[in-house]
Every structure is written in C-alpha cells, then in structure tokens.
Scaffold this active site. Structure first.
Site, PDB file in Angstrom:
ATOM      1  N   ASP A 144       4.086  58.014 -44.646  1.00  0.00           N
ATOM      2  CA  ASP A 144       4.857  56.797 -44.445  1.00  0.00           C
ATOM      3  C   ASP A 144       6.287  56.907 -44.955  1.00  0.00           C
ATOM      4  OD1 ASP A 144       4.804  53.676 -43.975  1.00  0.00           O
ATOM      5  OD2 ASP A 144       5.655  53.994 -45.963  1.00  0.00           O
ATOM      6  N   ALA A 181       5.767  52.118 -41.848  1.00  0.00           N
ATOM      7  CA  ALA A 181       5.567  53.030 -40.728  1.00  0.00           C
ATOM      8  C   ALA A 181       4.087  53.226 -40.416  1.00  0.00           C
ATOM      9  CB  ALA A 181       6.231  54.376 -41.025  1.00  0.00           C
ATOM     10  N   ASP A 182       3.277  53.431 -41.438  1.00  0.00           N
ATOM     11  CA  ASP A 182       1.834  53.595 -41.243  1.00  0.00           C
ATOM     12  C   ASP A 182       1.230  52.383 -40.537  1.00  0.00           C
ATOM     13  OD1 ASP A 182       1.143  56.087 -42.205  1.00  0.00           O
ATOM     14  OD2 ASP A 182       0.835  55.419 -44.251  1.00  0.00           O
ATOM     15  N   THR A 183       1.482  51.217 -41.098  1.00  0.00           N
ATOM     16  CA  THR A 183       0.849  50.014 -40.585  1.00  0.00           C
ATOM     17  C   THR A 183       1.314  49.702 -39.172  1.00  0.00           C
ATOM     18  OG1 THR A 183       0.636  49.122 -42.824  1.00  0.00           O
ATOM     19  CG2 THR A 183       0.484  47.556 -41.009  1.00  0.00           C
ATOM     20  N   GLY A 226      -0.231  52.019 -36.597  1.00  0.00           N
ATOM     21  CA  GLY A 226      -1.600  51.626 -36.304  1.00  0.00           C
ATOM     22  C   GLY A 226      -1.675  50.422 -35.385  1.00  0.00           C
TER      23      GLY A 226
END
Length: 396
Positions: free
Chosen positions: A141, A169-171, A174
């Site tokens: 992230d 960025a991760d969330t 997803g």
C-alpha cells in the site's frame, strides 16, 4: 444484527485465494451480501509467507474474513491443482492477488480456468498491473501511495511526503475489483461467458487522486501539500478552537455570507480581500490568521452549534472512540456484531451500503483454517476415504 445470510448474492460461489488486504476487501463485499465465499489457504508449512496477515483471531483478520468458509489446499501439488479445478467448475468467480507470474507457474491463469469453466470470472489484483515493466514487483500500500501521488499532497506544506493513516491503495484496489466483478457478472447474463477482471494498487491509487490528478492532466497543475486546508477553496479546513479543533467548509458566496454573520464578523462579507472565492484563496494566509484569532475565543461545541444554526457545514474531528460514540454513527449501525462459536459477540465494521430488501448480513466469524474441508470436498463428490487420502498426502 441477524445471523441470517443475505439473499442478495446467494446464487454466487466465490473462490478466495487472496491474502493481506486488497483481495480480502474485494471478497468481503460478496461474503457480506450472501455469496458462498470459500477462502482457500495453504496447509501449514507450505506458504513461506505464512502469518503475514497477522494473528488469525486478531481484529484485522476477523474484520476482513467474516462470513467465509475455509479450506486448505496445496496448489503446488498435482492433486491439489486437480481439486482446485473441480472447485472452479462449480464457481462463478476466482479472486487472487498473487504476483502476476505466480498464477502462471501454478497453472491457474485465466486461460487455464476458462478451459475448465468458460463462465468463470477471474479477478486479479496486483501491485502494478498484469503487464508492463513492473508486473513482477511486489506491491504494498505505502509504495502505491508514493507512486500514485498521494504522499506528495498529504501533510503540511514543506513537511515532506506523508502517508495516509489508512491503506488507501489496498482498499480502493479491492473495491474497484469488486466493481469489475459485478460488471463482468452483469455482462455474463447476456454473453454467457466469463472474463478476466484486473485491478492494481497503482491504478487504484491514481484513480483515488481524482480531481488532483485531473488538475494535472487538464490544467498542467502539479498539486502540492496543502496541510489541512482544501487545495483550492477557502475557508475550508481545520481551525483551532478554545478547547480543540473542528472542520469548517465554506463553499459558495451564500455560505460565505452566512459564515461571516455566524462568527460575528458580517463586515468580512464585502472585505475587498475576501469578497470572492478566488480572492479568498489568493489571500488565504491572512484570512487563516484572522480566523485563528476568532475561533480561539470559543469552545468547539459552541462553534459547531453556531455554524449549524447558520447552515454552514462544519464538524468535529474525532478520535476512533469518539467516532463510534457519535449518535449518527450509532444510528447508521456501521458497527455490527456477530456471534462466534464460543457464544461471544465480536463487533466489526459493517458495509457502508444500504439495500432496502437484501442488506448485508453478518453470519459468522472467520473459521479455523481448513474447518470446511470435509464439507466443501463432500460437495465436490469426495467421500470420507478420498478426503482422508488427501489429508495424508498433505494436499489439504
């Protein structure tokens, strides 16, 4: 909340090969809305990065992996790959966030899955994309926050780059992957065919930059750090009060006039330094100094009440305990409880999506790894003897 399963996506089976955050965030959407999400994990000792996601009974794992079943499967063995392909034949979606070359080595790339089930949708979430010079780089992230531009607009002017306090960025990768899957499912209703959905941390972070990215692409402006002030609207940001801090957000001219009256300075409405939005932005340093002196005279709650009465957007700045104590947050019910097998309730973060007939539901916490081996393999036609054989061979 009821322990019943939401019927919204109950017709779907999702195979969840993901770990850490981006992939589990994607699969959680489907699990909360009733899909049969099967979390596929390596048997103990197979994955060199085992435990990277933290303690299984920790808050993060429980929050990311509720409502899922769990099986263990060693995809590096021919028998494990065969079991997986039998699962693919029964599934609608496979979600993975390996580095792009890993699924090719394992034999579970899109063309491999399509040969088993032409209707399958493969969703791949990577750090930098499925092709290009960075395709095999490991992505995290904070790396994407830096490369996507977020860290250079976050923080106080001149402070140097600052990461956001959450995994933006991760969330977002997803969630974008979940949107892509839903689009592919809708399209499959017409074509009867699956397809390959792709998302990456880098792309998602750039997309989340939104108006900041557009300012550069359209106007050639390279945004800089603005601290707690809005990048181009003033006064909009954090002000210190007599006992803390609040956010204020003054938009158009009507709000500016109401704001000036609410703070007891109606003459500022026509002050030649601040008469228009552009002038207020140009003269923001002097306006901020003036407002700092005014807001320091009263407590946060008094200012919030005065601004609300005037119709000027404003709000408190909460720590996490304050967030969940707020009456509106409690009314929205986003803190949602689910009962574990031991009878104890665990409260997690609910879905921020309301549906009038088929809302998200919490039915179960994350089970032990492989807790559903017998049930899932039984659904595939394996009898007790065959399952025991797989167990002895360390396939499961």
């Amino acid at each position: 909340m009821s322990s019943h399963v939401s019927p919204a996506l109950a017709n779907l089976r999702i195979l969840d090969l993901t770990r850490v955050r981006a992939g589990p965030t994607c699969c959680r959407v489907f699990a909360d809305f009733g899909a049969d999400v099967i979390k596929i994990e390596a048997p103990p000792g197979v994955d060199p990065n085992e435990g990277m996601s933290g303690a299984r009974d920790g808050s993060d794992m429980l929050n990311l992996h509720r409502n899922k079943r769990s099986i263990t499967l060693n995809l590096k063995t021919p028998a494990g790959l065969e079991v997986f392909k039998r699962l693919v034949a029964t599934a609608d979606v496979v979600v993975e966030n390996f580095r792009p070359d890993v699924k090719e080595r394992l034999g579970i790339a899109y063309e491999d899955l399509k040969a088993v089930n032409p209707r399958i949708i493969l969703a791949s979430i990577s750090g930098f994309g499925q092709s290009g010079p960075y395709r095999t780089r490991a992505g995290f992230d904070q790396i994407a926050q830096g490369m996507g531009g977020l860290m250079w607009v976050t923080g106080l002017p001149g402070q140097g780059p600052v990461r956001a306090g959450i995994a933006v960025a991760d969330t977002s990768a997803g969630l974008y992957a979940a949107i892509g899957i839903l689009v592919a499912l809708a399209e499959r209703e017409r074509s009867g065919e699956g397809q390959w959905v792709q998302s990456s941390l880098l792309q998602a972070q750039i997309a989340m930059m939104d108006f900041q990215a557009a300012r550069y692409l359209v106007e050639g402006v390279v945004p800089q750090q603005a601290g707690n002030d809005h990048p181009y609207s003033t006064p909009m940001g954090v002000v210190r009060t007599a006992d803390g801090f609040i956010n204020i957000a003054v938009g158009g001219q009507g709000q500016w006039k109401a704001f000036c009256v609410a703070i007891g300075r109606p003459e500022l409405t026509d002050d030649p330094r601040y008469a228009t939005l552009d002038l207020r932005f140009k003269n923001r340093p002097s306006l901020n100094t003036l407002l700092a002196d005014i807001f320091a005279t009263r407590a946060s709650q008094a200012w919030l009440e005065a601004l609300e009465k005037a119709g000027v957007p404003a709000g408190p700045i909460y720590k996490m305990d304050d967030v969940f104590a707020d009456p509106q947050v409690q009314h929205l019910g986003i803190a949602t409880s689910v009962q574990g097998d031991d009878g104890k309730e665990v409260t997690l973060v609910g879905q921020p999506i309301g549906l009038s007939r088929t809302p998200a539901q919490f039915k179960a916490l994350l089970p032990e790894a492989g807790a559903d081996n017998d049930a899932v393999l039984g659904e595939l036609g394996f009898d007790a003897s065959a399952i025991e054989g797989l167990r002895k061979e360390h396939v499961i």
